[in-house]
Scaffold this motif. Structure first.
Motif, PDB file in Angstrom:
ATOM      1  N   GLN A   7     -76.871  33.673   9.127  1.00 45.63           N
ATOM      2  CA  GLN A   7     -76.043  34.179   8.023  1.00 45.63           C
ATOM      3  C   GLN A   7     -76.618  35.475   7.460  1.00 45.63           C
ATOM      4  O   GLN A   7     -75.873  36.425   7.172  1.00 45.63           O
ATOM      5  N   LEU A   8     -77.922  35.512   7.301  1.00 45.17           N
ATOM      6  CA  LEU A   8     -78.573  36.714   6.779  1.00 45.17           C
ATOM      7  C   LEU A   8     -78.382  37.891   7.733  1.00 45.17           C
ATOM      8  O   LEU A   8     -78.038  39.005   7.315  1.00 45.17           O
ATOM      9  N   ALA A  11     -74.826  39.059   7.531  1.00 45.30           N
ATOM     10  CA  ALA A  11     -74.575  39.770   6.277  1.00 45.30           C
ATOM     11  C   ALA A  11     -75.079  41.210   6.369  1.00 45.30           C
ATOM     12  O   ALA A  11     -74.427  42.141   5.885  1.00 45.30           O
ATOM     13  N   ASN A  16     -72.459  43.484   3.930  1.00 44.79           N
ATOM     14  CA  ASN A  16     -71.788  42.782   2.849  1.00 44.79           C
ATOM     15  C   ASN A  16     -72.779  41.881   2.111  1.00 44.79           C
ATOM     16  O   ASN A  16     -72.635  40.668   2.095  1.00 44.79           O
ATOM     17  N   LEU A  17     -73.817  42.492   1.536  1.00 44.06           N
ATOM     18  CA  LEU A  17     -74.770  41.716   0.767  1.00 44.06           C
ATOM     19  C   LEU A  17     -75.452  42.590  -0.264  1.00 44.06           C
ATOM     20  O   LEU A  17     -75.475  43.812  -0.146  1.00 44.06           O
ATOM     21  N   THR A  18     -75.992  41.929  -1.261  1.00 44.13           N
ATOM     22  CA  THR A  18     -76.703  42.619  -2.337  1.00 44.13           C
ATOM     23  C   THR A  18     -78.181  42.258  -2.246  1.00 44.13           C
ATOM     24  O   THR A  18     -78.576  41.361  -1.491  1.00 44.13           O
ATOM     25  N   ASP A  21     -78.469  38.716  -3.010  1.00 46.16           N
ATOM     26  CA  ASP A  21     -78.146  37.876  -1.848  1.00 46.16           C
ATOM     27  C   ASP A  21     -79.354  37.734  -0.930  1.00 46.16           C
ATOM     28  O   ASP A  21     -79.673  36.643  -0.466  1.00 46.16           O
ATOM     29  N   VAL A  22     -80.001  38.871  -0.666  1.00 44.50           N
ATOM     30  CA  VAL A  22     -81.180  38.858   0.197  1.00 44.50           C
ATOM     31  C   VAL A  22     -82.263  37.970  -0.405  1.00 44.50           C
ATOM     32  O   VAL A  22     -82.866  37.137   0.289  1.00 44.50           O
ATOM     33  N   MET A  25     -81.164  34.223  -0.130  1.00 45.20           N
ATOM     34  CA  MET A  25     -81.179  33.709   1.237  1.00 45.20           C
ATOM     35  C   MET A  25     -82.608  33.588   1.771  1.00 45.20           C
ATOM     36  O   MET A  25     -82.951  32.598   2.402  1.00 45.20           O
TER      37      MET A  25
END
Length: 70
Positions: A7-8, A11, A16-18, A21-22, A25
């Motif tokens: 998933q990481l 992304a 599509n991540l902030t 989010d990082v 995750m």
């Protein structure tokens, strides 16, 4: 853990991540990695109660803990 890594990676590919989010995750992955490591190491400790002295010596040698490998 593998699913979270996937998933990481996806992304990042989709951009599509902030940063949050990082962080979330990678924290989840770290917790799972710690649990897996704990189970693995505790299994080695449990072997003490299962193996006799001869088996324990062989087990240690196979794991690289004999005096010949130190």
């Amino acid at each position: 853990m593998v699913d979270l890594e996937f998933q990481l990676q996806n992304a990042f590919k989709s951009k599509n991540l902030t940063k949050e989010d990082v962080e979330n995750m990678t924290n989840q992955i770290s917790v799972l990695d710690g649990k897996l490591r704990s189970v693995h190491l505790n299994a080695h400790i449990d072997m003490i109660d299962v193996l006799n002295d001869v088996q324990t010596k062989l087990y240690d040698e196979l794991r690289g803990y004999s005096s010949d490998h130190q």
